[in-house]
Design a protein around this motif. Structure first.
Motif, PDB file in Angstrom:
ATOM      1  N   GLU A  60      -9.215  -8.840 -12.161  1.00 39.99           N
ATOM      2  CA  GLU A  60      -8.619  -8.717 -10.823  1.00 39.99           C
ATOM      3  C   GLU A  60      -9.666  -8.308  -9.796  1.00 39.99           C
ATOM      4  O   GLU A  60      -9.696  -8.842  -8.683  1.00 39.99           O
ATOM      5  CB  GLU A  60      -7.487  -7.690 -10.836  1.00 39.99           C
ATOM      6  N   ALA A  61     -10.532  -7.363 -10.165  1.00 41.33           N
ATOM      7  CA  ALA A  61     -11.574  -6.925  -9.229  1.00 41.33           C
ATOM      8  C   ALA A  61     -12.538  -8.056  -8.922  1.00 41.33           C
ATOM      9  O   ALA A  61     -12.947  -8.242  -7.773  1.00 41.33           O
ATOM     10  CB  ALA A  61     -12.327  -5.734  -9.818  1.00 41.33           C
ATOM     11  N   LEU A  62     -12.889  -8.843  -9.926  1.00 42.32           N
ATOM     12  CA  LEU A  62     -13.809  -9.964  -9.699  1.00 42.32           C
ATOM     13  C   LEU A  62     -13.172 -11.042  -8.830  1.00 42.32           C
ATOM     14  O   LEU A  62     -13.829 -11.632  -7.977  1.00 42.32           O
ATOM     15  CB  LEU A  62     -14.266 -10.548 -11.036  1.00 42.32           C
ATOM     16  N   LYS A  63     -11.890 -11.309  -9.043  1.00 46.21           N
ATOM     17  CA  LYS A  63     -11.181 -12.295  -8.213  1.00 46.21           C
ATOM     18  C   LYS A  63     -11.129 -11.823  -6.766  1.00 46.21           C
ATOM     19  O   LYS A  63     -11.341 -12.600  -5.838  1.00 46.21           O
ATOM     20  CB  LYS A  63      -9.770 -12.517  -8.714  1.00 46.21           C
ATOM     21  N   ALA A  64     -10.845 -10.538  -6.560  1.00 46.81           N
ATOM     22  CA  ALA A  64     -10.759  -9.983  -5.207  1.00 46.81           C
ATOM     23  C   ALA A  64     -12.104 -10.070  -4.506  1.00 46.81           C
ATOM     24  O   ALA A  64     -12.172 -10.325  -3.300  1.00 46.81           O
ATOM     25  CB  ALA A  64     -10.285  -8.538  -5.261  1.00 46.81           C
TER      26      ALA A  64
END
Length: 67
Positions: A60-64
Motif C-alpha cells: 500500500e505504501a509503495l502504491k501510494a
C-alpha cells in the motif's frame, strides 16, 4: 490377521510451483509498531498473519508513493 490399508494421498511439501520469493529479510519492530500492525490486521476481513499484514502495508505504501 492381515488388514488392508487404505491408500492415503501424500501432501506436497514446499511452496506451490511458480512462486518466486526474495531472500528472507529479518527486521525488528518496536512494541508500538507491532501493536499498530496487530491493530491494522484485526480490522482486515480475513485477519492476515503478521507477515502478510506487513507485506500488504508495504505494498500500500509503495502504491501510494507511485501516485
Amino acid at each position: 490377521m492381515l488388514t488392508m490399508s487404505t491408500p492415503v494421498e501424500q501432501k506436497v511439501k514446499g511452496r506451490p510451483p511458480g512462486s518466486v520469493f526474495a531472500a528472507p529479510f529479518p527486521m525488528r519492530f518496536t512494541v508500538a509498531q507491532m501493536e499498530a500492525v496487530d491493530e491494522w490486521r484485526r480490522n482486515q476481513p480475513d485477519l492476515p498473519s503478521r507477515t502478510e499484514a506487513i507485506r500488504r502495508l508495504v505494498e500500500e505504501a509503495l502504491k501510494a508513493k507511485r501516485l
